[in-house]
Design a protein around this motif. Structure first.
Motif, short mmCIF file in Angstrom:
data_model
loop_
_atom_site.label_atom_id
_atom_site.label_comp_id
_atom_site.label_asym_id
_atom_site.label_seq_id
_atom_site.Cartn_x
_atom_site.Cartn_y
_atom_site.Cartn_z
N ASP A 198 4.18 -2.85 1.92
CA ASP A 198 3.02 -2.05 2.30
C ASP A 198 2.77 -2.09 3.80
O ASP A 198 2.61 -1.06 4.45
CB ASP A 198 1.77 -2.62 1.62
CG ASP A 198 1.50 -1.91 0.31
OD1 ASP A 198 1.16 -0.73 0.35
OD2 ASP A 198 1.67 -2.56 -0.75
N VAL A 201 5.53 -0.29 5.81
CA VAL A 201 5.48 1.17 5.74
C VAL A 201 4.26 1.69 6.48
O VAL A 201 4.30 2.73 7.14
CB VAL A 201 5.48 1.65 4.27
CG1 VAL A 201 5.36 3.17 4.20
CG2 VAL A 201 6.73 1.18 3.56
N LYS A 202 3.17 0.97 6.40
CA LYS A 202 1.94 1.43 7.05
C LYS A 202 2.06 1.46 8.57
O LYS A 202 1.58 2.36 9.22
CB LYS A 202 0.78 0.52 6.65
CG LYS A 202 -0.52 0.84 7.36
CD LYS A 202 -1.71 0.71 6.44
CE LYS A 202 -3.00 1.05 7.14
NZ LYS A 202 -3.13 2.45 7.50
N ILE A 207 11.99 0.62 9.84
CA ILE A 207 12.02 -0.63 9.07
C ILE A 207 13.48 -1.03 8.88
O ILE A 207 14.30 -0.24 8.43
CB ILE A 207 11.38 -0.46 7.67
CG1 ILE A 207 9.90 -0.08 7.81
CG2 ILE A 207 11.52 -1.74 6.86
CD1 ILE A 207 9.23 0.23 6.48
N ILE A 223 10.57 5.87 9.44
CA ILE A 223 9.32 6.30 8.80
C ILE A 223 8.64 7.30 9.73
O ILE A 223 8.13 6.92 10.78
CB ILE A 223 8.36 5.11 8.56
CG1 ILE A 223 9.11 3.90 8.03
CG2 ILE A 223 7.22 5.53 7.65
CD1 ILE A 223 9.65 4.05 6.65
N ARG A 229 -1.88 6.34 8.75
CA ARG A 229 -1.27 6.56 7.44
C ARG A 229 -2.19 6.12 6.31
O ARG A 229 -2.90 5.13 6.43
CB ARG A 229 0.04 5.77 7.38
CG ARG A 229 1.06 6.34 8.32
CD ARG A 229 2.26 5.46 8.47
NE ARG A 229 3.21 6.05 9.41
CZ ARG A 229 4.23 5.39 9.93
NH1 ARG A 229 4.43 4.13 9.62
NH2 ARG A 229 5.04 5.99 10.77
N GLU A 231 -2.42 4.88 2.35
CA GLU A 231 -1.60 4.25 1.31
C GLU A 231 -1.45 5.16 0.09
O GLU A 231 -0.58 4.96 -0.74
CB GLU A 231 -2.22 2.92 0.86
CG GLU A 231 -2.09 1.80 1.86
CD GLU A 231 -3.27 1.77 2.83
OE1 GLU A 231 -3.97 2.81 2.95
OE2 GLU A 231 -3.48 0.73 3.46
N PHE A 236 4.11 8.28 1.34
CA PHE A 236 3.98 6.83 1.59
C PHE A 236 4.48 6.06 0.36
O PHE A 236 5.31 5.15 0.47
CB PHE A 236 2.49 6.51 1.85
CG PHE A 236 2.22 5.12 2.32
CD1 PHE A 236 2.24 4.04 1.44
CD2 PHE A 236 1.92 4.86 3.67
CE1 PHE A 236 1.96 2.76 1.86
CE2 PHE A 236 1.66 3.57 4.10
CZ PHE A 236 1.68 2.53 3.19
N ILE A 239 8.36 6.33 -0.16
CA ILE A 239 9.15 5.43 0.70
C ILE A 239 9.06 4.00 0.18
O ILE A 239 10.05 3.28 0.11
CB ILE A 239 8.65 5.51 2.16
CG1 ILE A 239 8.91 6.91 2.71
CG2 ILE A 239 9.33 4.46 3.01
CD1 ILE A 239 8.20 7.19 4.01
N LYS A 240 7.84 3.63 -0.21
CA LYS A 240 7.62 2.29 -0.72
C LYS A 240 8.53 2.02 -1.92
O LYS A 240 9.15 0.96 -2.03
CB LYS A 240 6.17 2.15 -1.18
CG LYS A 240 5.35 1.20 -0.33
CD LYS A 240 3.92 1.15 -0.79
CE LYS A 240 3.76 0.38 -2.10
NZ LYS A 240 2.33 0.28 -2.48
#
Lengths: 256, 260
Positions: A198, A201-202, A207, A223, A229, A231, A236, A239-240
Motif C-alpha cells: 500500500d 503504491v501510494k 517500485i 507507477i 493518490r 487507495e 491503484f 497495481i496492488k
C-alpha cells in the motif's frame, strides 16, 4: 541534480561462527532519476535495509559500484541522510536542536540555521513544539522531527528505512498523506525501503520488488497514477494486486 | 487539608519512632537497673542527642565533618576527571580497551582498603594517603560505568549523526557523550557511596582529623555517644550528597526522565 546509479552490486556476509557465506544481495542494478520517489519493496530478510545502508555508505558492497551523479559513494555525510524506522532522534536535544544538528555540522551561519530550521519545522507541522524533547512526543511526531532533521541538511538523496513501520495503523495512514504532501513541496530524490505494498503504491514513482534469499531484482513497476493518490482508485487496486500476485507466486514457489 | 496532605510523609516515620522509643526504654530505663555497663556500650538516644548537641555547639562536629568532606571531594573530583576521559577512550576505541582492560580487571576487584598499608608507606599519615584510598574507591565504578555507557550507544544514533554530516569528534562528544551521561552519573553516585565508605576506614587508620578519626579516638575514652553521633552524621552526609548528585542530574539531564 541527484541521480543514483546502483550497478551490479553484490553483498556477501561472512558468518564467522558457521564458517559459511550468506549472499544478501545478488547482482542488483537500478537507476533512480533526479526527483524520483523510488521504493524498494520486499519482506524482511531480503536485504533491503542492507541496500539502503550501502547507499548511505554505512556498509560497503562486496562488489559492484554505487554512484551519485557519477561520483562513487565513499563515506557517510549529509548528501545522503537516513530516516530510520525507530527515528533515532537524539533524546538529549530538543526538537529544535535535533533539527539544527546537521546544520551546525555544516557550519552554516547562525541566522541561516535559524531560518532553515523554522522552515522545516513548519513544513512537518511542528511549530510550537520546538522546545520539547523527543521523549515528550508521540511516535508520529517523532517521525516528523526525524524527517525535518534529515530534510533540513538539504541532502541530494533522502533515504528512508521503513519510516512508518513503527506507527499504529491510523497514524501510519495519516503520515503517508503527510509524506506525500511534504515530498511534493520539497521535491527530493527519495529511496524508501518498505514491506507495505500500500505504502509503496501510494507514494512511489517507481517500485523495485526484491525477491528474498539472495535478494535479487524481481520486477520494476512504473507507477504513473496522478497525485494525490486514492487507495480506492481502481487502477491503484489493480497495481496492488499485480504486485501481490507476484509476491505470492514467489512465496508458493519457495515453499514447494 | 492541603497542609495535612503535605505532611503525609510524616506517617512514614512511624517505625523509626517506635525503634527510638524501644531503644530509649531499654538503654535509659531497663539497663541502668539490671546491667549498667550496657548503658555505656549502648547509650540511649537522649544521651546521644546531648553528645551531638555539645559537638555541634562547640563546632567540633562541623570541623571534623568538613575535614572528611574535603577529602572526599578532592578524591572524588580527581577520580571523576581521570576516570571519565579514560572510560570514554576505552569505550570508544577498541585498541585502548584491549590494552587497558587486563590491567583494570585485576585492579578493580581489589578492595580500596587493601591499599591502606602501601598508601601509608607511600604518603605517610594524612590527607594525601586518605585521598589516595578514596580516589581508588571512586575511580573504578566511574570508569566501568563510563565504558559501559559509551559502548551501549545505539549504533543507529551514530549512523544518523554521521549521515547528518558529523565527523568523528562530533559523534564522540555530541552523541556518544550525551548518550552515556546518565550512566556516567550512575557511576558517580555509586563511586561517591563507595568512596564515602572507604573514607571512614582510611581515617581510622591514617588520619588525625575527620569523622572516622573522631570515632576511633572516642573509642579510647568509651565515648559511645560520640561514636554513634559520628555514625549518624556519616549516614546523613552520605545521603545528602547523593541527593545533591541526583538534583544535579535532574537539572543537567532534563530529558532523561522522559526518555525512559
Amino acid at each position: 541534480m541527484a541521480k543514483l546509479v546502483v550497478d551490479h552490486v553484490n553483498k556477501v556476509f561472512r558468518l564467522a561462527r558457521e564458517r559459511t557465506e550468506l549472499v544478501a544481495l545478488k547482482d542488483i542494478s537500478f537507476t533512480v532519476e533526479d526527483g524520483q520517489f523510488y521504493s524498494v519493496l520486499g519482506h524482511s530478510g531480503c536485504g533491503k535495509t542492507t541496500l539502503l545502508n550501502m547507499i548511505a555508505a554505512h556498509e560497503k558492497p562486496t562488489s559492484g559500484s554505487l554512484t551519485i551523479d557519477g561520483k562513487p559513494i565513499v563515506s557517510p555525510d549529509w548528501t545522503k541522510t537516513i530516516v530510520f524506522q525507530e527515528h533515532a532522534l537524539f533524546p538529549w536535544y530538543s526538537v529544535y536542536r535535533n533539527v539544527t544538528f546537521g546544520l551546525e555540522m555544516k557550519r552554516l551561519p547562525k541566522s541561516e540555521i535559524k531560518e532553515i530550521a523554522a522552515r522545516y519545522i513548519d513544513l512537518v507541522g511542528l511549530r510550537g513544539f520546538e522546545d520539547r524533547y523527543p521523549g515528550e512526543l508521540s511516535g508520529g511526531m517523532r517521525q516528523r522531527v526525524s524527517l525535518a532533521r534529515s530534510l533540513a541538511v538539504q541532502p541530494l538523496i533522502l533515504l528512508m528505512d521503513e519510516p512508518l513501520a513503527a506507527l499504529d495503523a491510523q497514524t501510519r495512514m495519516f503520515m503517508q498523506d503527510e509524506l506525500e504532501r511534504i515530498w511534493e513541496r520539497d521535491r527530493k530524490t527519495v529511496v524508501m525501503v518498505t514491506h507495505s505494498i500500500d505504502e509503496a503504491v501510494k507514494l512511489s514513482d517507481v517500485i523495485l520488488l526484491l525477491s528474498p534469499r539472495p535478494g535479487r531484482v524481481r520486477e520494476v513497476f512504473q507507477i504513473d497514477l496522478p497525485r494525490p493518490r486514492k487507495e480506492t482508485d481502481p487502477r491503484f487496486l489493480e497495481i496492488k494486486e499485480q504486485i501481490r500476485d507476484l509476491i505470492f507466486a514467489d512465496f508458493v514457489e519457495s515453499v514447494s | 487539608m492541603e497542609l495535612l496532605r503535605r505532611l503525609a510523609w510524616v506517617r512514614n516515620l512511624g517505625l523509626v519512632t517506635v525503634v527510638l522509643i524501644v531503644w530509649e526504654f531499654f538503654s535509659g530505663y531497663v539497663f541502668p537497673r539490671t546491667n549498667p555497663s550496657f548503658v555505656t556500650l549502648m547509650p540511649p538516644p537522649t544521651a546521644v542527642a546531648v553528645a551531638a548537641f555539645e559537638l555541634i555547639v562547640s563546632g567540633e562536629l562541623a570541623m571534623q565533618a568538613w575535614a572528611s568532606l574535603e577529602r572526599e571531594m578532592v578524591a572524588f573530583a580527581a577520580a571523576a576527571v581521570t576516570a571519565i576521559p579514560l572510560g570514554m577512550a576505552m569505550g570508544w576505541w577498541r585498541s585502548v580497551y584491549n590494552q587497558l582492560m587486563p590491567l583494570t580487571e585485576v585492579l578493580r576487584p581489589m578492595p580500596p582498603l587493601a591499599w591502606i598499608p602501601l598508601g601509608i608507606l607511600w604518603f605517610g599519615v594524612g590527607n594525601t594517603e586518605n585521598e589516595f584510598i578514596i580516589f581508588l574507591a571512586v575511580f573504578f565504578p566511574v570508569l566501568i560505568n563510563t565504558i559501559a555507557g559509551i559502548r551501549s550507544v545505539d549504533v543507529k544514533m551514530i549512523r544518523a549523526a554521521r549521515s547528518l554530516g558529523a565527523n568523528e569528534a562530533a559523534v564522540l562528544f555530541r552523541v556518544a557523550w550525551n548518550a552515556a551521561l546518565p550512566q556516567i552519573f550512575t557511576g558517580l553516585r555509586v563511586g561517591f557511596g563507595i568512596g564515602w565508605m572507604a573514607l571512614v576506614a582510611a581515617e581510622i587508620t591514617g588520619a588525625r582529623t575527620g569523622l572516622g578519626f573522631l570515632m576511633w579516638d572516642s573509642r579510647n575514652f568509651l565515648r559511645t555517644d560520640i561514636i554513634i553521633t559520628c555514625m549518624i552524621t556519616i549516614g546523613i552526609l552520605g545521603l545528602a550528597f547523593d541527593q545533591v548528585l541526583q538534583l544535579i542530574m535532574r537539572l543537567l539531564l532534563p530529558w532523561w526522565r522522559e526518555a525512559r
